[in-house]
Design a protein around this motif. Structure first.
Motif, PDB file in Angstrom:
ATOM      1  N   LEU A   1       6.788 -73.482  33.415  1.00  0.00           N
ATOM      2  CA  LEU A   1       8.069 -73.750  34.315  1.00  0.00           C
ATOM      3  C   LEU A   1       7.739 -73.529  35.661  1.00  0.00           C
ATOM      4  O   LEU A   1       6.934 -72.816  36.077  1.00  0.00           O
ATOM      5  N   ASP A   2       8.084 -74.697  36.316  1.00  0.00           N
ATOM      6  CA  ASP A   2       7.596 -74.708  37.880  1.00  0.00           C
ATOM      7  C   ASP A   2       8.596 -73.768  38.725  1.00  0.00           C
ATOM      8  O   ASP A   2       9.643 -73.147  38.026  1.00  0.00           O
ATOM      9  N   ALA A   3       8.562 -73.962  39.889  1.00  0.00           N
ATOM     10  CA  ALA A   3       9.258 -72.979  40.913  1.00  0.00           C
ATOM     11  C   ALA A   3      10.769 -73.285  40.928  1.00  0.00           C
ATOM     12  O   ALA A   3      11.475 -72.272  41.195  1.00  0.00           O
ATOM     13  N   THR A   4      11.168 -74.364  40.408  1.00  0.00           N
ATOM     14  CA  THR A   4      12.672 -74.827  40.484  1.00  0.00           C
ATOM     15  C   THR A   4      13.185 -74.434  38.967  1.00  0.00           C
ATOM     16  O   THR A   4      14.117 -74.761  38.656  1.00  0.00           O
ATOM     17  N   GLY A   5      12.310 -73.878  38.081  1.00  0.00           N
ATOM     18  CA  GLY A   5      12.654 -73.541  36.789  1.00  0.00           C
ATOM     19  C   GLY A   5      12.851 -74.771  35.779  1.00  0.00           C
ATOM     20  O   GLY A   5      13.075 -74.841  34.750  1.00  0.00           O
ATOM     21  N   ARG A   6      12.035 -75.979  36.280  1.00  0.00           N
ATOM     22  CA  ARG A   6      11.873 -77.154  35.395  1.00  0.00           C
ATOM     23  C   ARG A   6      10.606 -76.856  34.598  1.00  0.00           C
ATOM     24  O   ARG A   6       9.560 -76.457  35.112  1.00  0.00           O
ATOM     25  N   GLN A   7      10.578 -77.640  33.253  1.00  0.00           N
ATOM     26  CA  GLN A   7       9.582 -77.426  32.450  1.00  0.00           C
ATOM     27  C   GLN A   7       8.513 -78.721  32.801  1.00  0.00           C
ATOM     28  O   GLN A   7       9.189 -79.838  32.961  1.00  0.00           O
ATOM     29  N   GLN A   8       7.339 -78.362  32.914  1.00  0.00           N
ATOM     30  CA  GLN A   8       6.292 -79.285  33.296  1.00  0.00           C
ATOM     31  C   GLN A   8       5.076 -79.304  32.218  1.00  0.00           C
ATOM     32  O   GLN A   8       4.722 -78.134  31.806  1.00  0.00           O
ATOM     33  N   SER A   9       4.293 -80.231  32.215  1.00  0.00           N
ATOM     34  CA  SER A   9       3.157 -80.352  31.237  1.00  0.00           C
ATOM     35  C   SER A   9       2.069 -79.718  32.300  1.00  0.00           C
ATOM     36  O   SER A   9       2.011 -80.037  33.386  1.00  0.00           O
ATOM     37  N   LEU A  10       1.279 -79.072  31.526  1.00  0.00           N
ATOM     38  CA  LEU A  10       0.009 -78.526  32.166  1.00  0.00           C
ATOM     39  C   LEU A  10      -0.855 -79.535  32.459  1.00  0.00           C
ATOM     40  O   LEU A  10      -0.952 -80.446  31.865  1.00  0.00           O
ATOM     41  N   ILE A  11      -1.476 -79.490  33.835  1.00  0.00           N
ATOM     42  CA  ILE A  11      -2.575 -80.256  34.061  1.00  0.00           C
ATOM     43  C   ILE A  11      -3.893 -79.671  33.997  1.00  0.00           C
ATOM     44  O   ILE A  11      -4.290 -78.561  34.694  1.00  0.00           O
ATOM     45  N   MET A  12      -4.845 -80.611  33.372  1.00  0.00           N
ATOM     46  CA  MET A  12      -6.100 -79.742  32.705  1.00  0.00           C
ATOM     47  C   MET A  12      -7.385 -80.604  33.110  1.00  0.00           C
ATOM     48  O   MET A  12      -7.215 -81.612  33.454  1.00  0.00           O
TER      49      MET A  12
ATOM     50  N   HIS B   1     -13.462 -77.986  22.044  1.00  0.00           N
ATOM     51  CA  HIS B   1     -12.363 -77.039  21.828  1.00  0.00           C
ATOM     52  C   HIS B   1     -10.988 -77.262  22.659  1.00  0.00           C
ATOM     53  O   HIS B   1     -10.155 -76.380  22.781  1.00  0.00           O
ATOM     54  N   GLU B   2     -10.757 -78.355  23.028  1.00  0.00           N
ATOM     55  CA  GLU B   2      -9.430 -78.957  23.808  1.00  0.00           C
ATOM     56  C   GLU B   2      -8.422 -78.668  23.176  1.00  0.00           C
ATOM     57  O   GLU B   2      -7.283 -78.038  23.534  1.00  0.00           O
ATOM     58  N   GLU B   3      -8.210 -78.910  21.809  1.00  0.00           N
ATOM     59  CA  GLU B   3      -7.048 -78.688  20.969  1.00  0.00           C
ATOM     60  C   GLU B   3      -6.738 -77.084  20.779  1.00  0.00           C
ATOM     61  O   GLU B   3      -5.807 -76.714  21.045  1.00  0.00           O
ATOM     62  N   ALA B   4      -7.962 -76.203  20.533  1.00  0.00           N
ATOM     63  CA  ALA B   4      -7.754 -74.879  20.460  1.00  0.00           C
ATOM     64  C   ALA B   4      -7.187 -74.248  21.624  1.00  0.00           C
ATOM     65  O   ALA B   4      -6.183 -73.546  21.559  1.00  0.00           O
ATOM     66  N   VAL B   5      -7.738 -74.751  22.669  1.00  0.00           N
ATOM     67  CA  VAL B   5      -7.555 -73.894  24.055  1.00  0.00           C
ATOM     68  C   VAL B   5      -6.067 -74.418  24.340  1.00  0.00           C
ATOM     69  O   VAL B   5      -5.366 -73.659  25.187  1.00  0.00           O
ATOM     70  N   THR B   6      -5.855 -75.787  23.966  1.00  0.00           N
ATOM     71  CA  THR B   6      -4.300 -76.174  24.549  1.00  0.00           C
ATOM     72  C   THR B   6      -3.277 -75.498  23.706  1.00  0.00           C
ATOM     73  O   THR B   6      -2.335 -75.033  24.152  1.00  0.00           O
ATOM     74  N   SER B   7      -3.650 -75.303  22.326  1.00  0.00           N
ATOM     75  CA  SER B   7      -2.582 -74.519  21.413  1.00  0.00           C
ATOM     76  C   SER B   7      -2.613 -73.050  21.918  1.00  0.00           C
ATOM     77  O   SER B   7      -1.304 -72.564  22.000  1.00  0.00           O
ATOM     78  N   HIS B   8      -3.720 -72.350  22.518  1.00  0.00           N
ATOM     79  CA  HIS B   8      -3.595 -70.968  23.137  1.00  0.00           C
ATOM     80  C   HIS B   8      -2.611 -71.032  24.373  1.00  0.00           C
ATOM     81  O   HIS B   8      -1.721 -70.178  24.808  1.00  0.00           O
ATOM     82  N   ALA B   9      -2.918 -72.311  25.239  1.00  0.00           N
ATOM     83  CA  ALA B   9      -2.314 -72.410  26.533  1.00  0.00           C
ATOM     84  C   ALA B   9      -0.758 -72.198  26.029  1.00  0.00           C
ATOM     85  O   ALA B   9       0.049 -71.669  27.148  1.00  0.00           O
ATOM     86  N   ARG B  10      -0.250 -72.910  25.199  1.00  0.00           N
ATOM     87  CA  ARG B  10       1.008 -72.836  24.861  1.00  0.00           C
ATOM     88  C   ARG B  10       1.875 -71.437  24.728  1.00  0.00           C
ATOM     89  O   ARG B  10       2.836 -71.329  25.309  1.00  0.00           O
TER      90      ARG B  10
ATOM     91  N   TYR C   1      -3.999 -83.688  26.632  1.00  0.00           N
ATOM     92  CA  TYR C   1      -3.818 -82.656  25.767  1.00  0.00           C
ATOM     93  C   TYR C   1      -2.338 -82.053  25.738  1.00  0.00           C
ATOM     94  O   TYR C   1      -1.761 -81.823  24.733  1.00  0.00           O
ATOM     95  N   SER C   2      -2.113 -81.694  26.982  1.00  0.00           N
ATOM     96  CA  SER C   2      -1.075 -80.702  27.014  1.00  0.00           C
ATOM     97  C   SER C   2       0.359 -81.621  26.682  1.00  0.00           C
ATOM     98  O   SER C   2       1.364 -81.127  26.051  1.00  0.00           O
ATOM     99  N   GLU C   3       0.353 -82.904  27.025  1.00  0.00           N
ATOM    100  CA  GLU C   3       1.392 -83.822  26.588  1.00  0.00           C
ATOM    101  C   GLU C   3       1.589 -83.910  24.996  1.00  0.00           C
ATOM    102  O   GLU C   3       2.727 -83.845  24.449  1.00  0.00           O
ATOM    103  N   SER C   4       0.407 -84.387  24.468  1.00  0.00           N
ATOM    104  CA  SER C   4       0.521 -84.571  22.967  1.00  0.00           C
ATOM    105  C   SER C   4       0.647 -83.323  22.305  1.00  0.00           C
ATOM    106  O   SER C   4       1.300 -83.304  21.246  1.00  0.00           O
ATOM    107  N   MET C   5       0.435 -82.320  22.730  1.00  0.00           N
ATOM    108  CA  MET C   5       0.434 -80.969  22.089  1.00  0.00           C
ATOM    109  C   MET C   5       1.696 -80.049  22.588  1.00  0.00           C
ATOM    110  O   MET C   5       1.921 -78.918  22.036  1.00  0.00           O
ATOM    111  N   GLY C   6       2.452 -80.401  23.243  1.00  0.00           N
ATOM    112  CA  GLY C   6       3.262 -79.771  24.184  1.00  0.00           C
ATOM    113  C   GLY C   6       3.117 -78.398  24.765  1.00  0.00           C
ATOM    114  O   GLY C   6       3.625 -77.325  24.457  1.00  0.00           O
ATOM    115  N   ALA C   7       1.978 -78.420  25.728  1.00  0.00           N
ATOM    116  CA  ALA C   7       1.677 -77.264  26.479  1.00  0.00           C
ATOM    117  C   ALA C   7       2.472 -77.354  27.882  1.00  0.00           C
ATOM    118  O   ALA C   7       2.026 -78.204  28.602  1.00  0.00           O
ATOM    119  N   THR C   8       3.354 -76.535  27.986  1.00  0.00           N
ATOM    120  CA  THR C   8       4.095 -76.730  29.342  1.00  0.00           C
ATOM    121  C   THR C   8       4.301 -75.391  30.015  1.00  0.00           C
ATOM    122  O   THR C   8       4.004 -74.461  29.355  1.00  0.00           O
TER     123      THR C   8
END
Ligand SMILES: [Zn+2]
Length: 578
Positions: free
Chosen positions: A425-436, A111-120, A416-423
């Motif tokens: 915002l870090d403490a400085t307000g920058r968008q980062q990919s989730l590490i899974m 279920h990596e795809e499904a959970v990553t889509s929900h994480a988005r 998965y977060s990179e290929s599916m765009g799951a990001t």
């Protein structure tokens, strides 16, 4: 439970296709039935055991902060296209189909795809992290060759967990907590498990470990150092290949080697050790011809080679394909190939001086072939570790063993977060990919491993923690007073909260005892006219050889069940809360 009503009968004969003990015993004891190839029904005894295993898993996942969820088995194919796995696996292990609107779907194998889509949708800030969700959920994997009962099936319940982090360090820390939680789960289910380094395979990611129950019945090949400092799946196992001294670099020469087609024949003919030869192994990887070179005394590990190439499919090349690449079957050489041929050399070849290689001409080999001077290649470790090879950590001789994989943990990183765009915002307000990270345990396979770990010639010997029932109450003989006493005890113990399987069938003592040993509940209490006349019960603990006669007065199953709990394997301390 009255055994006369139990759905699932014991079977005397060992099923013809059942080769390993858990497969044989789970069928014979009436725990599982095959519906079709790789598709099994858990009958009531197995289902009760599976629910206990699931309860253990839930407790340990909750303890490390897991949040239970429930994702669909049926998923849109587009989700799997986003990650790239649809293209890789649809029509193979991934079962794909269209619904009645013509929309393409798959039956999820993980279920990596499904959970990553929900994480988005659910995660947007570093403040929400880290977190872990898990589920106990059916999976479907269209195995080509299901086998070994519950070990390799097509449909199965799996605990799959997914964690999300802001840094690799945080993932590392959580990975270790899961590692500890897993050690407790397997111990609590009575299954000794060894942790081995493994191949991330189709899940992908940067690191992976498997929890293996070491047993000859296992289908995974392991490489273990007897000192305990190195354990790995043979698919990824490394070893010390040594550096052999064959003198200073000499001039290359062609020599006739009539009728020498194998490494042994060539080495013999030229009077050199096989470790001074360079073996050519020729493959086609995802449609591309690949020349693999390895020291003659070693074999190619195809998983390592496929990983080095980033290839999904690897197969031996045909003679036609070998010739088309400019090589001669049986005498193939890394020297003189067509320029565009991909050459991968094991690092043992890079380290080899004055090797013997094929000459790309029937009946001839080359002496004094040296990497760098005579040819170059992509140099990686593609060698298969085997029994007797040298441990790279301590120098001891490695040992091969077999194991059943009961669990796995993967550092997915941002695959998965990179290929599916799951990001987020870090403490400085920058968008980062989730590490899974992701973490799996097969429930049915764990049940089978518990049977592998705990059985004898007569049947299963259930660890009390996952036994379908605690007590087997077995009256024997025809007397009405025996039946009355047994009925009363069944009522009493059930009302006191004991889990009792009551053999109220009109069977002979021999049949009842055989079935009782086969099913393997921890404690058997037998009532007969003789023992009742002596105001006693006959008690047998499944893991002990002897029966005991115990006075009725003050008898409690608790004493023996406590002993059964004490008989479980040692359970590591719980993971401390965050
Ligand atoms: Zn070692």
């Amino acid at each position: 439970m009255r055994q006369s009503q139990l759905f699932g009968r014991t079977v005397r004969e060992t099923p013809a296709d059942a080769e390993i003990p858990s497969h044989q015993l789970l069928i014979r004891a009436g725990l599982i039935r095959q519906l079709s190839s790789g598709l099994y029904t858990l009958l009531p005894l197995a289902q009760r055991s599976a629910r206990k295993i699931e309860a253990v898993i839930r407790e340990e996942m909750d303890r490390i902060g897991g949040q239970e969820i429930n994702m669909p088995l049926v998923q849109p194919a587009d989700l799997w296209r986003e990650s790239g796995r649809y293209q890789q696996m649809a029509g193979k292990e991934l079962l794909a189909f269209a619904d009645h609107n013509g929309r393409e779907h798959v039956l999820a194998m993980t279920h990596e795809e499904a959970v990553t889509s929900h994480a988005r949708g659910e995660i947007n800030s570093y403040r929400q992290l880290p977190l872990m969700v898990y589920q106990l959920k059916l999976k479907f994997r269209d195995e080509l060759r299901p086998r070994a009962g519950l070990i390799r099936v097509r449909e199965f319940t799996m605990k799959d967990a997914y964690s999300f982090h802001t840094s690799e360090e945080d993932l590392d820390a959580f990975y270790m907590r899961t590692y500890d939680a897993y050690a407790r789960i397997f111990a609590r289910c009575g299954v000794p498990a060894t942790v081995v380094e493994s191949d991330p395979g189709m899940i992908g990611g940067t690191a992976a470990h498997e929890f293996m129950h070491v047993t000859p019945s296992g289908e995974d090949r392991l490489i273990l150092c007897p000192t305990g400092d190195y354990t790995a799946n043979a698919e990824v196992a490394a070893f010390d290949k040594g550096r052999l001294d064959f003198g200073p670099t000499a001039e290359r020469e062609e020599v006739a080697t009539p009728d020498c087609e194998t490494i042994d024949e060539v080495a013999d003919f030229l009077g050199v050790p096989t470790a001074q030869t360079i073996k050519a192994v020729l493959y086609v990887a995802d449609g591309e011809f690949v020349f693999a070179a390895i020291r003659g005394d070693l074999d190619v590990n195809e998983v390592k080679l496929a990983n080095a190439l980033g290839a999904v499919e690897l197969r031996p090349a045909t003679e036609e394909e070998i010739r088309a690449a400019g090589a001669e079957p049986g005498y193939a050489s890394p020297i003189g190939l067509d320029d565009d041929v991909k050459v991968v050399a094991d690092d043992s070849v890079e380290a080899l001086a004055n090797g013997v290689a094929g000459a790309n001409r029937p009946g001839y080999h080359l002496r004094n072939v040296n990497y760098g001077r005579d040819f170059t290649a992509t140099v990686v470790d593609i060698a298969l570790a085997q029994d007797g090879h040298t441990c790279a950590v301590c120098g001891a001789a490695l040992e091969a063993a077999n194991g059943i994989e009961v669990g796995n943990i993967f550092k997915l990183g941002t695959k998965y977060s990179e290929s599916m765009g799951a990001t987020y915002l870090d403490a400085t307000g920058r968008q980062q990919s989730l590490i899974m990270g992701c973490y799996g345990i097969g429930v049915g396979r764990l049940l089978a491993a518990a049977v592998e770990a705990s059985h004898d010639d007569d049947g299963i010997s259930f660890p009390v923690a996952i036994a379908p029932y605690e007590v087997h109450l077995v009256p024997v003989g025809k007397g009405a007073e025996v039946v009355e006493a047994a009925d009363a005890l069944y009522e009493q113990w059930s009302s006191e909260g004991y889990e009792v399987l009551y053999d109220d069938r009109k069977e002979s003592p021999g049949v009842k005892f055989k079935d009782s040993d086969l099913i393997g509940l921890p404690l058997r209490v037998t009532l007969s006219q003789r023992t009742l006349g002596d105001d006693a019960y006959e008690v047998k603990c499944r893991w002990k050889a002897d029966r005991e006669i115990v006075p009725k007065d003050g008898f409690s199953p608790r004493t023996y069940l406590d002993e059964a709990w004490a008989h479980m394997i040692d359970i590591p301390a719980p993971v401390s809360p965050d």
